[in-house]
Design an enzyme around this catalytic site. Structure first.
Site, PDB file in Angstrom:
ATOM      1  N   LEU A  57     -30.600 -22.081 -24.231  1.00 22.43           N
ATOM      2  CA  LEU A  57     -31.974 -22.155 -23.748  1.00 22.43           C
ATOM      3  C   LEU A  57     -32.389 -23.606 -23.917  1.00 22.43           C
ATOM      4  O   LEU A  57     -32.395 -24.135 -25.037  1.00 22.43           O
ATOM      5  CB  LEU A  57     -32.900 -21.226 -24.545  1.00 22.43           C
ATOM      6  CG  LEU A  57     -34.278 -20.945 -23.927  1.00 22.43           C
ATOM      7  CD1 LEU A  57     -34.129 -20.280 -22.556  1.00 22.43           C
ATOM      8  CD2 LEU A  57     -35.106 -20.055 -24.836  1.00 22.43           C
ATOM      9  N   ASP A  58     -32.686 -24.260 -22.816  1.00 25.75           N
ATOM     10  CA  ASP A  58     -33.007 -25.678 -22.838  1.00 25.75           C
ATOM     11  C   ASP A  58     -34.176 -25.955 -23.777  1.00 25.75           C
ATOM     12  O   ASP A  58     -35.092 -25.143 -23.908  1.00 25.75           O
ATOM     13  CB  ASP A  58     -33.356 -26.133 -21.417  1.00 25.75           C
ATOM     14  CG  ASP A  58     -33.570 -27.624 -21.329  1.00 25.75           C
ATOM     15  OD1 ASP A  58     -32.652 -28.378 -21.695  1.00 25.75           O
ATOM     16  OD2 ASP A  58     -34.660 -28.043 -20.898  1.00 25.75           O
ATOM     17  N   ALA A  59     -34.146 -27.110 -24.440  1.00 26.42           N
ATOM     18  CA  ALA A  59     -35.206 -27.480 -25.386  1.00 26.42           C
ATOM     19  C   ALA A  59     -36.587 -27.424 -24.735  1.00 26.42           C
ATOM     20  O   ALA A  59     -37.566 -27.008 -25.361  1.00 26.42           O
ATOM     21  CB  ALA A  59     -34.948 -28.873 -25.953  1.00 26.42           C
TER      22      ALA A  59
END
Length: 235
Positions: A57-59
């Site tokens: 999950l992208d930052a």
């Protein structure tokens, strides 16, 4: 701490799921300082147990993420994600009128410097009309969209929506910088409007179906409400 007990969505003896805040990396990388803050560290300190990530999950993306409490469980869950057995649903705010359908253009894989097949189903849930005008854009509509990626490529949703000129608001890498600037100036919101709303998967021990949801951030409603009907023009 960035993660508090209220952020925990689900927990049992083998997994824990949290509502990840925006701008928090999931795990440490080589570019971070020794005292960097990241999700697995935060959750481990909060719960007092070791946790293992099982999916990306992208930052810059907020929302539900599931972590394993043992390496064995992490392996089982990771295979579910790799074999596309997990149903992932995102909510996002986009420029324009995406409508409903499937994006299937190959997307760039940054580390490999090549494109790979990718597929994203999407459906527009609501649209607000605006008087925002800039460059060649006139009265730009803004839409709340549900997206369900069938593959899990790098920045897949961000790339797919940008390719189709329905950029996700707040996307400073692939999106519309001018519209992002207007959004922040008017609403004060300075984040990617992309949220992992739900996950459905098979419990790694019981085999039961697990459905997890993360409440949509307040920033989404603020942007849609404050941009609705807004008269804004850049000469």
């Amino acid at each position: 701490m960035l993660i508090t007990p209220k952020d925990i969505i689900y927990q049992d003896e083998s997994i824990i799921a949290v509502n990840k805040p925006v701008d928090l990396p999931v795990h440490k990388n080589d570019f971070m300082p020794a005292d960097a803050v990241y999700l697995t560290k935060e959750v481990g300190q909060l719960t007092g147990v070791s946790v293992f990530p099982v999916h990306r999950l992208d930052a810059k993306t907020s929302g539900v993420i599931v972590l394993a409490l043992t390496r064995e469980i992490a392996g089982i869950l990771s295979r579910q994600f790799e074999q596309r057995e997990v149903k992932k649903t995102y909510l996002l705010v986009s420029k324009g009128l995406p409508g409903e359908g499937v994006f299937d253009s190959p997307v760039l894989i940054k580390k490999k410097k090549k494109r790979q097949a990718a597929e994203t189903a999407y459906k527009t849930l609501s649209t607000v009309e605006t008087g925002i005008c800039y460059k060649q854009e006139v009265n730009v509509p803004i839409s709340l969209v549900r997206a369900m990626p069938q593959t899990g490529r790098w920045h897949q949703l961000r790339q797919h929506f940008a390719m189709n000129r329905t950029d996700i608001l707040g996307d400073t890498q692939h999106g519309d910088w001018t519209l992002n600037k207007i959004m922040t100036e008017v609403t004060g919101v300075k984040r990617l409007l992309l949220h992992a709303a739900s996950l459905e998967f098979q419990h790694p021990q019981s085999g039961q179906k697990i459905s997890l949801e993360a409440e949509i951030p307040e920033a989404f409603d603020r942007v849609l409400t404050q941009l609705a009907g807004l008269q804004y023009s850049l000469a």
